[in-house]
Design a protein around this motif. Structure first.
Motif, PDB file in Angstrom:
ATOM      1  N   MET A  49       0.831  -1.167   0.137  1.00  0.00           N
ATOM      2  CA  MET A  49       0.019  -0.149   0.055  1.00  0.00           C
ATOM      3  C   MET A  49       0.960   1.401   0.093  1.00  0.00           C
ATOM      4  O   MET A  49       1.715   1.448   0.957  1.00  0.00           O
ATOM      5  N   TYR A  50       0.518   2.045  -0.889  1.00  0.00           N
ATOM      6  CA  TYR A  50       1.399   3.559  -0.924  1.00  0.00           C
ATOM      7  C   TYR A  50       0.731   4.316   0.368  1.00  0.00           C
ATOM      8  O   TYR A  50      -0.259   4.711   0.507  1.00  0.00           O
ATOM      9  N   THR A  51       1.835   4.630   0.969  1.00  0.00           N
ATOM     10  CA  THR A  51       1.409   5.223   2.259  1.00  0.00           C
ATOM     11  C   THR A  51       2.531   6.413   2.472  1.00  0.00           C
ATOM     12  O   THR A  51       3.499   6.150   3.122  1.00  0.00           O
ATOM     13  N   PRO A  52       2.535   7.780   2.208  1.00  0.00           N
ATOM     14  CA  PRO A  52       3.258   8.654   2.440  1.00  0.00           C
ATOM     15  C   PRO A  52       3.400   9.006   3.798  1.00  0.00           C
ATOM     16  O   PRO A  52       2.478   8.533   4.716  1.00  0.00           O
ATOM     17  N   LYS A  53       4.702   9.453   4.552  1.00  0.00           N
ATOM     18  CA  LYS A  53       4.741   9.434   5.858  1.00  0.00           C
ATOM     19  C   LYS A  53       3.789  10.154   6.613  1.00  0.00           C
ATOM     20  O   LYS A  53       3.414   9.597   7.741  1.00  0.00           O
ATOM     21  N   HIS A  54       3.295  11.256   6.315  1.00  0.00           N
ATOM     22  CA  HIS A  54       2.180  12.005   6.856  1.00  0.00           C
ATOM     23  C   HIS A  54       1.023  11.083   7.406  1.00  0.00           C
ATOM     24  O   HIS A  54       0.097  11.703   7.953  1.00  0.00           O
ATOM     25  N   PHE A  55       0.540  10.258   6.202  1.00  0.00           N
ATOM     26  CA  PHE A  55      -0.673   9.524   6.380  1.00  0.00           C
ATOM     27  C   PHE A  55      -0.453   8.195   7.171  1.00  0.00           C
ATOM     28  O   PHE A  55      -1.256   7.523   7.127  1.00  0.00           O
ATOM     29  N   GLU A  56       0.875   7.697   7.514  1.00  0.00           N
ATOM     30  CA  GLU A  56       1.341   6.535   8.150  1.00  0.00           C
ATOM     31  C   GLU A  56       0.544   6.301   9.598  1.00  0.00           C
ATOM     32  O   GLU A  56       0.931   7.263  10.376  1.00  0.00           O
ATOM     33  N   GLU A  57       0.000   5.188  10.028  1.00  0.00           N
ATOM     34  CA  GLU A  57      -0.469   4.776  11.292  1.00  0.00           C
ATOM     35  C   GLU A  57       0.334   3.742  11.695  1.00  0.00           C
ATOM     36  O   GLU A  57       0.265   2.654  11.292  1.00  0.00           O
ATOM     37  N   THR A  58       1.203   3.849  12.786  1.00  0.00           N
ATOM     38  CA  THR A  58       1.916   2.736  13.208  1.00  0.00           C
ATOM     39  C   THR A  58       1.765   2.267  14.437  1.00  0.00           C
ATOM     40  O   THR A  58       2.080   1.206  15.024  1.00  0.00           O
ATOM     41  N   ARG A  59       0.683   2.683  15.209  1.00  0.00           N
ATOM     42  CA  ARG A  59       0.384   2.371  16.522  1.00  0.00           C
ATOM     43  C   ARG A  59      -0.453   1.127  16.586  1.00  0.00           C
ATOM     44  O   ARG A  59      -1.636   1.324  15.912  1.00  0.00           O
ATOM     45  N   PRO A  60      -0.155  -0.038  16.990  1.00  0.00           N
ATOM     46  CA  PRO A  60      -1.032  -1.221  16.969  1.00  0.00           C
ATOM     47  C   PRO A  60      -2.215  -1.139  17.641  1.00  0.00           C
ATOM     48  O   PRO A  60      -3.278  -1.533  16.973  1.00  0.00           O
ATOM     49  N   GLU A  61      -2.216  -0.344  18.773  1.00  0.00           N
ATOM     50  CA  GLU A  61      -3.523  -0.255  19.543  1.00  0.00           C
ATOM     51  C   GLU A  61      -4.621   0.483  18.753  1.00  0.00           C
ATOM     52  O   GLU A  61      -5.952   0.419  18.894  1.00  0.00           O
ATOM     53  N   VAL A  62      -4.028   1.638  17.716  1.00  0.00           N
ATOM     54  CA  VAL A  62      -5.176   2.303  16.996  1.00  0.00           C
ATOM     55  C   VAL A  62      -5.585   1.465  15.964  1.00  0.00           C
ATOM     56  O   VAL A  62      -6.795   1.464  15.307  1.00  0.00           O
ATOM     57  N   MET A  63      -4.720   0.672  15.283  1.00  0.00           N
ATOM     58  CA  MET A  63      -5.233  -0.136  14.205  1.00  0.00           C
ATOM     59  C   MET A  63      -6.110  -1.176  14.743  1.00  0.00           C
ATOM     60  O   MET A  63      -7.030  -1.749  14.030  1.00  0.00           O
ATOM     61  N   HIS A  64      -5.756  -1.878  15.802  1.00  0.00           N
ATOM     62  CA  HIS A  64      -6.764  -2.767  16.518  1.00  0.00           C
ATOM     63  C   HIS A  64      -7.873  -2.261  16.710  1.00  0.00           C
ATOM     64  O   HIS A  64      -8.972  -3.011  16.586  1.00  0.00           O
ATOM     65  N   ALA A  65      -8.073  -0.986  17.065  1.00  0.00           N
ATOM     66  CA  ALA A  65      -9.391  -0.493  17.431  1.00  0.00           C
ATOM     67  C   ALA A  65     -10.236  -0.106  16.146  1.00  0.00           C
ATOM     68  O   ALA A  65     -11.470  -0.538  16.202  1.00  0.00           O
ATOM     69  N   LEU A  66      -9.575  -0.122  15.000  1.00  0.00           N
ATOM     70  CA  LEU A  66     -10.265   0.204  13.765  1.00  0.00           C
ATOM     71  C   LEU A  66     -10.741  -1.269  13.264  1.00  0.00           C
ATOM     72  O   LEU A  66     -12.015  -1.329  12.967  1.00  0.00           O
ATOM     73  N   ILE A  67      -9.952  -2.284  13.592  1.00  0.00           N
ATOM     74  CA  ILE A  67     -10.628  -3.670  13.184  1.00  0.00           C
ATOM     75  C   ILE A  67     -11.698  -3.877  14.114  1.00  0.00           C
ATOM     76  O   ILE A  67     -12.783  -4.596  13.435  1.00  0.00           O
ATOM     77  N   GLY A  68     -11.779  -3.499  15.313  1.00  0.00           N
ATOM     78  CA  GLY A  68     -12.668  -3.885  16.227  1.00  0.00           C
ATOM     79  C   GLY A  68     -14.171  -3.149  15.655  1.00  0.00           C
ATOM     80  O   GLY A  68     -15.103  -3.658  16.116  1.00  0.00           O
TER      81      GLY A  68
END
Length: 210
Positions: free
Chosen positions: A1-20
């Motif tokens: 996935m093309y992800t410019p640095k200013h759009f990158e989300e690396t925090r696992p807890e934030v990504m897990h919250a979106l999945i939930g």
């Protein structure tokens, strides 16, 4: 996935919250016939690694299982809030006119190896857990025990469990971070002003991302 640095989300807890919050995944697998895409609700569970696992189920008759390449990663895509962004919402439009439309969105890509669980006990436990998760907000939650036992037994036999050990997570939060503060506020105001099903969640995500 093309992800410019200013759009990158690396925090696992934030990504897990979106999945939930958005468990319906687009599951992309490689088969003998090429790529296959299926739309499957997946639950995130913690462990055994930092990225956790995803569990779900598919119909036993789903041809995805017949030709599945088990020696390569699968990709589960989770879509969060998304909305069209009009350039008319940018205050800088009146200054120089150098603005164009775009689309804001938040997505998580989960990569990992898929394990098949052709085990009625595993499937039943998963279906119980999934139902409890999805029914938790109801005043009178429905449970598997509310349906005839022989009916549930038949349905359990008609599906197969799947588990993905997540080896890598990619998050992209495209929420106008590349715009100056007045333009970001203009987008938030524009989205809230339209009061659409997609606009309000994106405005809330933009506020949280600021």
């Amino acid at each position: 996935m093309y992800t410019p640095k200013h759009f990158e989300e690396t925090r696992p807890e934030v990504m897990h919250a979106l999945i939930g919050a958005h468990p319906l995944a687009t599951l992309v697998t490689l088969t003998a016939d090429g790529l296959a895409a299926n739309h499957i609700p997946l639950q995130h569970r913690a462990g055994p690694t930092a990225n956790g696992t995803l569990i779900g189920h598919v119909a036993r008759s789903n041809p995805m299982l017949e030709n599945l390449a088990l020696d390569v990663d699968v990709l589960a895509i989770f879509h969060g809030p998304q909305a069209y962004v009009s350039p008319s919402w940018y205050p800088t439009k009146a200054e120089h006119g150098k603005v164009v439309p775009t689309w804001n969105y938040a997505v998580v890509h989960a990569h990992g190896r898929l394990i098949v669980h052709d085990d009625p006990a595993w499937v039943r436990a998963h279906l119980t857990s999934l139902t409890e998760q999805m029914e938790s907000g109801f005043a009178q939650p429905w449970g598997l025990q509310d349906a005839p036992a022989d009916f549930i037994d038949k349905l359990v036999g008609a599906v197969v469990g799947i588990e993905i050990e997540v080896t890598r997570l990619e998050g992209k939060w495209k929420a106008s971070q590349n715009q100056p503060a007045p333009n970001r506020q203009g987008v938030i105001d524009g989205l809230l002003g339209r009061d659409t099903p997609s606009g309000c969640p994106m405005a809330a995500l933009m506020k949280a991302t600021a």
